[in-house]
Design an enzyme around this catalytic site. Structure first.
Site, PDB file in Angstrom:
ATOM      1  CE  LYS A   1      -5.153  -1.327  -2.130  1.00 38.71           C
ATOM      2  NZ  LYS A   1      -4.783  -0.702  -0.848  1.00 38.71           N
TER       3      LYS A   1
ATOM      4  CG  ASP B   1      -1.504   1.942   6.749  1.00 34.98           C
ATOM      5  OD1 ASP B   1      -1.854   1.734   5.571  1.00 34.98           O
ATOM      6  OD2 ASP B   1      -1.588   3.053   7.287  1.00 34.98           O
TER       7      ASP B   1
ATOM      8  CG  ASP C   1      -1.827   1.155   1.332  1.00 30.61           C
ATOM      9  OD1 ASP C   1      -2.338   1.566   0.277  1.00 30.61           O
ATOM     10  OD2 ASP C   1      -2.030   1.671   2.434  1.00 30.61           O
TER      11      ASP C   1
ATOM     12  NE  ARG D   1      -8.592   8.063  -7.449  1.00 33.76           N
ATOM     13  CZ  ARG D   1      -8.779   8.735  -6.332  1.00 33.76           C
ATOM     14  NH1 ARG D   1      -8.966   8.073  -5.202  1.00 33.76           N
ATOM     15  NH2 ARG D   1      -8.761  10.040  -6.307  1.00 33.76           N
TER      16      ARG D   1
ATOM     17  CB  THR E   1      -2.222   3.068  -3.735  1.00 37.22           C
ATOM     18  OG1 THR E   1      -2.796   4.123  -2.979  1.00 37.22           O
ATOM     19  CG2 THR E   1      -1.922   3.577  -5.129  1.00 37.22           C
ATOM     20  N   GLY E   2      -5.346   2.858  -3.388  1.00 36.48           N
ATOM     21  CA  GLY E   2      -6.609   3.478  -3.753  1.00 36.48           C
ATOM     22  C   GLY E   2      -6.449   4.941  -4.065  1.00 36.48           C
TER      23      GLY E   2
ATOM     24  CG  PHE F   1      -9.458  18.874  -8.542  1.00 29.85           C
ATOM     25  CD1 PHE F   1      -8.201  19.181  -9.008  1.00 29.85           C
ATOM     26  CD2 PHE F   1      -9.791  17.543  -8.353  1.00 29.85           C
ATOM     27  CE1 PHE F   1      -7.290  18.188  -9.285  1.00 29.85           C
ATOM     28  CE2 PHE F   1      -8.883  16.536  -8.620  1.00 29.85           C
ATOM     29  CZ  PHE F   1      -7.626  16.866  -9.091  1.00 29.85           C
TER      30      PHE F   1
ATOM     31  NE  ARG G   1       1.679  15.541  -2.293  1.00 28.53           N
ATOM     32  CZ  ARG G   1       0.900  14.488  -2.511  1.00 28.53           C
ATOM     33  NH1 ARG G   1       1.444  13.300  -2.687  1.00 28.53           N
ATOM     34  NH2 ARG G   1      -0.410  14.606  -2.523  1.00 28.53           N
TER      35      ARG G   1
END
Length: 1108
Positions: A741, A761, A344, A735, A623-624, A486, A543
């Site tokens: 997963k 986690d 993750d 996503r 990962t989401g 956005f 970032r």
């Protein structure tokens, strides 16, 4: 019928029917996620244990020993060890399952009302879909009775369909009204929920349906042992068959005529019947080919190596006082064979803490460079924000020139921070005067607004029409005219406000790749300077985003507003029309500057991943989170690098597009008919298919989103996906749903013969943790579900390096040495019976004393092999981490496999031949110095068993590479203990007291004082160990492998007392920028302007419908 539940405030809603709630709570508590229950534990656990062929073998052996006609050993010699093994394993499995047990009333609930405006509830879904997000749910209804009809339980986290019937009216229910198990309620004093049905709880909740089923994890070594036990069983049957035929021939030719001296039993009518019975007698005698103590020893070794993990102080995390923990004791050696790691992102690789690090305003760089800050850390002080009473005390900045620019009234600096304080969707809460709490849609936004707050531009509050900002102590109210929200295509957001001076201003922030194209031509030179600063930010992996503004003519804005309203009301192509309207407004922008935010990685993450890559462990991030955010982290963690030849992005919206994006990437020949994948897809063989290892024509990375992955995981496309992904240096899947997963992990397990490890986690990681061969839980910020469902836990990702390269490699090496030695010593021990049968008329007589057979595995050879398996190290932990390449043999299972097993068998056969025929030849017709014969059965037995123990002791001494005091005591002490026991068991007193049990009267003292015996033992030891010494010496010379070369380097350094070579940390400059890497969602602008987030007294009074 429905049930109400209340969170946090227990006295708001009294329970009207205590009995009903008690029954429901008991039912909820009973719906747990454990594998076992009180009723199914015994049958299920026994079923799992008897899947081990050795256990099933001993159960069959037990039944055979109950038949007196064939039993040459007492039945309890098998029953007691078998019950001990089953009991120890059952207790261990029960403890493991209890540790992972998840009790509690956990269910999906329908939100009815809350303390917040319009019944909103802020929930943290970090455990469900990755990043921490605050999402509202709304059901503005207050009632005392009603009826809900809803869909059956399913695993779709983002979908829910239902209808609420209340007072004759129907209300549509969707997923925005649902509080899912696993989410955390934040900044909400209280809320009421409706348990939709008794079918949306426990394992039927959406979260648990995404978690996958609990399975009994067995290592590759366990599967291999099952196969080897089957081989041994067949080998044993062959030997028994040969000996039975020999017995039949001997009885037919000699025994039949010898009945006057050795009569047949009454149930033996012919030599054929006698041969059949002897077959089973030898089957029992030779059962030590697979001793039952094997599995007891394996469990003890695994338990001991698990404690090493628990005791490792270097994996202890002091800030949280949490040690590493092995929550299972069955997978330790598997840690030394991992090939794929599925991780993750949020909370696993990162701390999920965003820090405003640097900025560029009007071409001026603010914020110290990393290398300057590192050099001056001792002398550099943080900026003092004590002059600002509303400043966040946790905020840190190290460049005082920016504060000075704010105090001097620099116009551009003021506009820059004003933009940050206005252009966002953050919500503010101030329960205590001067104590502001920001609820941000993404950590990035929270960091930017907090930075503006500390530099004197404090976002204080908002309504649906205004934003209140305190600018350097002066309160100003801006009229909020519009929010240009956005989305992933625009990669920017804007707000339009009317200032207190009656000026209409647009403030915009977004990806530099997008905003740089929307700037006014007069900003060209400023843009070039800002781009250079962005390059500097990118080198440090920060970032970034650009900030710009535009002053609008009032007439132009009014005309635009009309177009905006028409687009909002459009029924067709609404999103496209609104996007066109937004673009009309967001042009000719004036550049203000750029921001740089650090998404802090956990300590040691890049170094850990670099080390794992050197160990040829492939890293996939599942990962989401958003694609851009995930890719940024991949570069920062060294999963991706600028030296890569290309990056493949799979984002197709249908299966054909996904197929084309996956093909022709790195293997142009994948379209050929001779390609193994195409051959498999054409023929569909029944045998399991393994995707072969392929070498790409370059160094690549793969990025795929969850939507495209849904197509890629279906049908034949899954092999195309697997092939392309396995040839990449790193893979990023973003996503993703929790179930996806698990599907990716299962895909690799199904078609690649490798060991997989999943680490996460949050509850959204439970599915892949359960699916992988090894599941690791990070005890971080996102709850306990990942930890409770994992096999190993610790607090920091960098501990994975020690878990695999130190503990995993040691455990694998130790287990391989143990199995090789264990099989060898038992083959050498048992096969002596086979050779002896040819000299004893195939009578099923044993070579050894009965007590020696009993104690051989239990006492005489148990401690040395345990010492080897618990303390041996080929190299210490420093060398293991310094040379990750040492991990390679475990990935290919080079140290114990079918080939190594055959070597053990051949070695055992050779040793048994030496052990039998050397004593047989040397004492045949021999006499002592006094003329008495020594070629009797008991003297021969003593010589063979003593020589056997000396041989296996020397063999384990040769196998041991790391000697400790305990190793010496276990190895040589066991041999000395044998002689002590020998004199005790063969003593005159014991033999006279129990003549039927102890029959070797005086054999020890009469045989051990013979010089011939010691010469025989020395000769046997030399002949048995010399071939292995020669093989170990010649193998690295004539058949060297990479590990042998590394070991030579280590031994050279050790002999010269040289320290391990230090590997310099290199920070590679990156030519890419992270751009607008917000973990953001579309639609929050509309929520803010709707006014539903605003509190009023009337709502607060109406929010307690049940309170009297």
């Amino acid at each position: 019928e429905w049930f109400c539940f209340q969170e946090k405030v227990s006295d708001v809603f009294p329970r009207q029917n205590p009995a009903r709630f008690f029954i429901l709570e008991q039912y909820l508590y009973s719906r747990t996620t454990s594998r076992y229950s009180v009723l199914n534990f015994l049958p299920l656990n026994l079923f799992e244990q008897f899947q081990r062929l050795a256990n099933a073998y001993f159960l069959i052996l037990l039944f055979l020993q109950l038949i007196p006609q064939i039993s040459s050993l007492a039945w309890y010699t098998t029953v007691i060890p078998l019950m001990v093994v089953l009991s120890i394993t059952a207790v261990k499995d029960a403890i493991d399952d209890m540790v992972k047990w998840l009790p509690g009333p956990l269910a999906d609930m329908l939100l009815l009302s809350s303390s917040e405006p319009c019944g909103l509830t802020y929930i943290e879904t970090a455990e469900l879909d990755g990043p921490k997000i605050t999402e509202p749910g709304l059901l503005p209804l207050h009632f005392s009775s009603g009826k809900v009809r809803c869909e059956s339980p399913n695993n779709k986290l983002d979908k829910f369909t239902g209808i609420l019937t209340y007072k004759g009216k129907n209300y549509i229910l969707d997923h925005d009204k649902l509080l899912l198990r696993g989410c955390i309620i934040r900044n909400t004093d209280w809320c009421y929920g409706l348990l939709v049905s008794l079918f949306h709880l426990g394992p039927d909740t959406k979260l648990m349906q995404n978690c996958g089923k609990s399975t009994f994890k067995r290592t590759h070594m366990d599967h291999l042992l099952n196969i080897l036990v089957l081989w041994i069983f067949l080998f044993l049957g062959s030997m028994c068959f040969i000996l039975a035929i020999g017995h039949g021939i001997w009885e037919n030719k000699k025994g039949y005529y010898f009945q006057d001296f050795l009569p047949w039993k009454e149930y033996v009518s012919s030599s054929v019947v006698s041969a059949v019975l002897i077959f089973w007698s030898y089957f029992i005698i030779l059962n030590t080919m697979v001793p039952i103590s094997l599995y007891v020893s394996v469990e003890i070794i695994r338990l001991g190596n698990s404690y090493y993990i628990n005791w490792d102080r270097k994996m202890f995390y002091a800030p949280k006082n949490t040690p590493a923990q092995a929550r299972t004791t069955t997978l330790n050696e598997e840690l030394g064979q991992v090939k794929y790691v599925f991780s993750d992102k949020t909370g696993t690789l990162t701390q999920n803490i965003m820090v405003f690090n640097k900025c560029s305003i009007n071409g001026i760089f603010y914020g110290m460079h990393t290398f300057v800050l590192a050099c001056m850390f001792q002398e550099t002080e943080k900026v003092d924000f004590s002059y600002n009473k509303l400043a966040d005390p946790k905020f840190s900045f190290y460049d005082k020139t920016l504060v000075e620019a704010v105090k001097k009234g620099d116009r551009w600096v003021h506009l820059f921070f004003l933009s940050l304080s206005l252009c966002h969707t953050v919500m503010s809460e101030e329960k205590v005067e001067g104590k502001l709490i920001y609820q941000a849609q993404s950590p990035d936004e929270g960091a930017l607004v907090t930075a503006a707050r500390n530099f004197g531009f404090v976002f204080r509050s908002r309504t649906s029409e205004t934003i209140t900002v305190i600018e350097r102590g002066e309160t100003k109210v801006y009229q909020l005219l519009a929010i240009l929200d956005f989305n992933n295509v625009r990669k920017r957001m804007s707000v339009i406000v009317r200032t207190p001076e009656d000026r209409v201003m647009l403030f915009c922030k977004g990806a530099d790749t997008i905003l740089s194209q929307l700037l006014h031509p007069s900003c060209r030179s400023l843009r070039d300077v800002t781009m250079e600063h962005l390059d500097d930010f990118a080198i440090e992996g920060l970032r970034t985003l650009m900030v710009a503004y535009r002053e609008l003519d009032n007439a132009f804005f009014q005309a635009w507003r009309k177009k905006h309203s028409e687009a909002c009301l459009s029924l067709e192509n609404r999103e496209d029309k609104m996007s066109d309207v937004y673009e009309e407004m967001e042009k000719d922008l004036m550049l203000l500057g750029a921001t740089a935010i650090e998404d802090k990685l956990q300590d040691g993450v890049p170094e850990t991943i670099t080390t794992l890559n050197k160990a040829k462990i492939k890293m996939w991030v599942l990962t989401g989170d958003k694609q851009e955010t995930a890719v940024n982290i991949a570069y920062a963690c060294n999963i991706f690098g600028d030296e890569m030849d290309g990056m493949f992005i799979v984002e197709g919206k249908n299966d054909e597009t996904v197929r084309q994006e996956l093909r022709n990437k790195m293997k142009p020949e994948s379209l050929l008919e001779s390609d193994p994948i195409n051959t498999y897809l054409t023929t569909k063989p029944q045998m399991p298919f393994r995707v072969p290892e392929e070498v790409p024509n370059g160094n690549y990375g793969l990025i795929i989103n969850g939507y495209s992955l849904a197509y890629a995981l279906e049908g034949n496309l899954e092999l195309e996906l697997l092939r392309t992904a396995c040839m990449c240096k790193g893979v990023i899947c973003c996503r993703m749903t929790p179930l996806q997963k698990a599907q990716v992990v299962e895909l690799v397990k199904r078609y690649k013969k490798v060991v997989t490890l999943a680490i996460g986690d949050g509850a959204n990681d439970v599915s892949m943790i359960k699916a992988a061969h090894i599941g690791v839980g990070i005890s971080g910020q996102e709850g306990m579900q990942a930890m409770l469902n994992s096999d190993y836990t610790f607090s920091q990702f960098h501990c994975l390096r020690r878990l695999l390269l130190v503990h995993g490699r040691w455990s694998y090496n130790r287990m391989c040495k143990f199995l090789s030695y264990f099989f060898y010593k038992n083959f050498a021990f048992t096969l002596v019976h086979f050779w002896y049968a040819f000299f004893s008329g195939f009578s099923a007589q044993t070579v050894y004393d009965t007590w020696f057979i009993t104690f051989y595995n239990l006492v005489y050879t148990s401690l040395p092999v345990l010492g080897l398996s618990l303390f041996d190290q080929d190299v210490n932990e420093t060398w293991s981490l310094c040379f990750p390449e040492l991990y390679d043999p475990g990935q290919h299972n080079l140290y114990f496999n079918k080939k190594e097993f055959v070597k053990c068998l051949v070695h055992g056969i050779y040793s048994s031949l030496v052990l039998f025929f050397i004593p047989m030849g040397t004492i045949h017709n021999s006499v002592r110095s006094d003329g008495k014969e020594i070629s009797d059965y008991q003297s021969f037995s003593l010589i063979v068993q003593t020589a056997l123990l000396c041989v296996v002791t020397m063999q384990i001494a040769l196998d041991t590479t790391y000697w400790t005091m305990i190793s010496h005591i276990f190895t040589w002490g066991s041999l000395g203990f044998y002689f002590c026991i020998l004199f005790f068991l063969y003593s005159d007193g014991l033999c006279l007291m129990f003549p039927d049990v102890f029959q070797f009267l005086g054999v020890a003292r009469n045989t051990l004082n013979l010089p011939q015996m010691w010469l025989i033992i020395v000769l046997i030891v030399v002949l048995c160990t010399l071939p292995m010494i020669g093989y170990q010496f010649l193998k690295p010379l004539f058949w060297p492998v990479d590990v042998d070369k590394i070991m030579d380097r280590i031994h050279l350094c050790t002999r010269r007392s040289l320290p391990p070579p230090t590997r310099t940390k290199l920070k590679h400059a990156s030519s890419r920028r992270s751009a607008y890497a917000f973990s953001h969602k579309q639609g929050f602008g509309a929520l803010i302007t709707s006014g539903k987030t605003m509190k009023d007294k009337l709502f607060m009074r109406n929010s307690f419908p049940f309170k009297k």
